[in-house]
Design an enzyme around this catalytic site. Structure first.
Site, PDB file in Angstrom:
ATOM      1  N   LYS A   1       0.866  -1.191   0.000  1.00 57.40           N
ATOM      2  CA  LYS A   1       0.000   0.000   0.000  1.00 57.40           C
ATOM      3  C   LYS A   1       0.895   1.231   0.000  1.00 57.40           C
ATOM      4  CE  LYS A   1      -4.250  -0.171   0.737  1.00 57.40           C
ATOM      5  NZ  LYS A   1      -5.167  -0.709  -0.294  1.00 57.40           N
TER       6      LYS A   1
ATOM      7  N   THR B   1      -2.964  -5.694   0.664  1.00 55.48           N
ATOM      8  CA  THR B   1      -2.431  -4.336   0.866  1.00 55.48           C
ATOM      9  C   THR B   1      -3.293  -3.600   1.887  1.00 55.48           C
ATOM     10  OG1 THR B   1      -3.704  -3.257  -0.902  1.00 55.48           O
ATOM     11  CG2 THR B   1      -1.617  -4.283  -1.536  1.00 55.48           C
ATOM     12  N   ASP B   2      -4.550  -3.960   1.966  1.00 53.28           N
ATOM     13  CA  ASP B   2      -5.433  -3.327   2.958  1.00 53.28           C
ATOM     14  C   ASP B   2      -4.977  -3.650   4.379  1.00 53.28           C
ATOM     15  OD1 ASP B   2      -7.993  -1.757   3.236  1.00 53.28           O
ATOM     16  OD2 ASP B   2      -8.474  -3.511   4.483  1.00 53.28           O
TER      17      ASP B   2
ATOM     18  N   PHE C   1      31.765  28.685 -12.555  1.00 55.92           N
ATOM     19  CA  PHE C   1      31.730  27.557 -13.486  1.00 55.92           C
ATOM     20  C   PHE C   1      32.472  27.971 -14.752  1.00 55.92           C
ATOM     21  CE2 PHE C   1      29.681  24.586 -16.576  1.00 55.92           C
ATOM     22  CZ  PHE C   1      30.122  23.405 -15.971  1.00 55.92           C
TER      23      PHE C   1
ATOM     24  N   ARG D   1      28.366  33.369  -9.865  1.00 57.01           N
ATOM     25  CA  ARG D   1      26.988  33.068 -10.268  1.00 57.01           C
ATOM     26  C   ARG D   1      26.187  32.667  -9.029  1.00 57.01           C
ATOM     27  NH1 ARG D   1      26.963  26.839 -12.793  1.00 57.01           N
ATOM     28  NH2 ARG D   1      27.836  25.902 -10.922  1.00 57.01           N
TER      29      ARG D   1
ATOM     30  N   GLN E   1      28.968  19.651  -9.035  1.00 51.91           N
ATOM     31  CA  GLN E   1      29.588  18.344  -8.810  1.00 51.91           C
ATOM     32  C   GLN E   1      30.573  18.411  -7.648  1.00 51.91           C
ATOM     33  OE1 GLN E   1      28.964  19.686 -11.829  1.00 51.91           O
ATOM     34  NE2 GLN E   1      28.888  18.167 -13.463  1.00 51.91           N
TER      35      GLN E   1
ATOM     36  N   ASN F   1      20.190  21.624 -10.912  1.00 57.32           N
ATOM     37  CA  ASN F   1      20.870  22.918 -10.905  1.00 57.32           C
ATOM     38  C   ASN F   1      19.835  23.971 -11.290  1.00 57.32           C
ATOM     39  OD1 ASN F   1      22.683  24.977 -10.994  1.00 57.32           O
ATOM     40  ND2 ASN F   1      23.999  24.094 -12.587  1.00 57.32           N
TER      41      ASN F   1
ATOM     42  N   HIS G   1      18.916  27.007 -12.402  1.00 56.15           N
ATOM     43  CA  HIS G   1      19.651  28.101 -13.047  1.00 56.15           C
ATOM     44  C   HIS G   1      18.998  29.458 -12.771  1.00 56.15           C
ATOM     45  CE1 HIS G   1      21.828  25.006 -15.147  1.00 56.15           C
ATOM     46  NE2 HIS G   1      20.739  24.554 -15.739  1.00 56.15           N
TER      47      HIS G   1
HETATM   48  O1  URC Z   1      27.761  23.178 -11.742  1.00 59.08           O
HETATM   49  C1  URC Z   1      27.539  22.956 -12.950  1.00 59.08           C
HETATM   50  N1  URC Z   1      27.849  21.744 -13.473  1.00 59.08           N
HETATM   51  C2  URC Z   1      27.640  21.444 -14.791  1.00 59.08           C
HETATM   52  O2  URC Z   1      27.933  20.305 -15.237  1.00 59.08           O
HETATM   53  C3  URC Z   1      27.102  22.452 -15.607  1.00 59.08           C
HETATM   54  N2  URC Z   1      26.748  22.486 -16.912  1.00 59.08           N
HETATM   55  C4  URC Z   1      26.232  23.728 -17.148  1.00 59.08           C
HETATM   56  O3  URC Z   1      25.781  24.107 -18.272  1.00 59.08           O
HETATM   57  N3  URC Z   1      26.232  24.471 -16.020  1.00 59.08           N
HETATM   58  C5  URC Z   1      26.768  23.696 -15.038  1.00 59.08           C
HETATM   59  N4  URC Z   1      26.996  23.932 -13.713  1.00 59.08           N
END
Ligand code: URC
Length: 297
Positions: free
Chosen positions: A12, A57-58, A158, A175, A218, A244, A246
């Site tokens: 469930k 499941t009940d 970056f 950024r 990363q 990410n 943006h």
């Molecule tokens: O921290 C980031 N990792 C990426 O692999 C990546 N690729 C991207 O276009 N921007 C970013 N920023």
């Protein structure tokens, strides 16, 4: 044609278990989303339709609610382990049980400078969760947090990335870095002070996100994961899934206005999706710890 039944499990999903402790006028609330699943020798249920081995499941749902009262709800890991063990007793054909619990946290509403006795507001700051897989003689616990939305307004770069004829992304040394983090960590054993461990790991993840000068999401994830493994010997590995989120600088030059990193558009999609596992070299075998965890297998 030769065919056979493959992997299967049943249970469930998303039992919304809310337990109020009302022994005194100052109530406590625990608000859970509980999903159960059994796996094992359930071939007949599929191939012949014979349901003698199937704990409905009940019934699984009822057990989740009954245990909220009979056993109470301590740490969600403890509750999930207790439920899983119960299902292995109640269902002889089950070889394993998977119990997933999410916990929605509530805070007391402040009235006249004091937390109200029985009125609450949902807390932000991520959703705690656990996935417990019990097998006969073995238990695996993967706990974590989702929807942990974090942002740093500088301290993120970056650049130096691979470029080809389709690359348009400008390099940047300043950024916004933002994500809605999902982190799941696997415990080495079940002799853990669950609440303390969760609180500390969450605090550490946040602290590291703030402290690490990011050269990429990363690198931030690897740094956060390493810090958790260094401070928590009871954690074998930690896995991340991080969109990410943006934030693009808005071009205000058509209006004759400068925009030195002040006005951004927060893009909804698409988003980069950065995923990583950080593991201790001598981590134990994961067994079925990650069984049926989407994106984390
Ligand atoms: O921290 C980031 N990792 C990426 O692999 C990546 N690729 C991207 O276009 N921007 C970013 N920023």
């Amino acid at each position: 044609m030769a065919i056979h039944l493959g992997a299967n499990q049943y249970g469930k999903a998303e039992n919304r278990v809310v337990r109020i402790y009302r022994d005194t006028p100052r109530h406590e609330i625990r608000d859970l989303n509980v999903s159960t699943a059994l796996r094992g020798r359930f071939d007949a249920a599929h191939t012949t339709g014979e349901q003698g081995d199937v704990l409905p499941t009940d019934t699984q749902k009822n057990t989740a609610f009954a245990f909220a009262k009979e056993k109470g709800i301590g740490a969600i890991e403890e509750y999930a382990l207790t439920l899983g063990e119960r299902f292995l007793v109640a269902s002889p054909a089950a070889e394993g049980a998977r119990i997933e619990v999410e916990e929605y946290a509530w805070e007391r509403i402040e009235v006249d400078g004091q937390g109200h006795d029985h009125s609450f507001v949902r807390s932000g700051g991520g959703v705690r969760n656990t996935i417990v897989n019990v097998e006969r003689g073995q238990a695996y616990v993967v706990s974590g947090i989702s929807d942990l939305v974090v942002l740093k307004s500088t301290g993120s770069e970056f650049h130096g990335f691979l470029k080809d004829e389709y690359t348009t992304l400008p390099e940047t040394d300043d950024r916004i870095l933002a994500t809605s983090l999902v982190a799941r960590w696997r415990y080495e054993h079940t002799d853990v002070e669950w609440d303390k461990a969760y609180d500390r790991i969450k605090a550490l993840l946040l602290e590291q996100f703030a402290k690490i000068h990011s050269l990429a999401l990363q690198q931030t994830l690897y740094g956060m994961g390493s810090a958790v493994l260094e401070a928590h010997p009871e954690v074998a590995e930690i896995r991340f899934s991080a969109p990410n989120k943006h934030h693009f600088l808005v071009d205000l030059s058509p209006f004759g206005v400068e925009n030195p990193g002040e006005v951004f558009v927060a893009a909804d999609r698409p988003y980069g999706l950065i995923e990583a596992t950080v593991t201790r070299d001598d981590a134990s075998d994961p067994g079925s710890a990650w069984h049926a965890t989407p994106g984390f297998c």
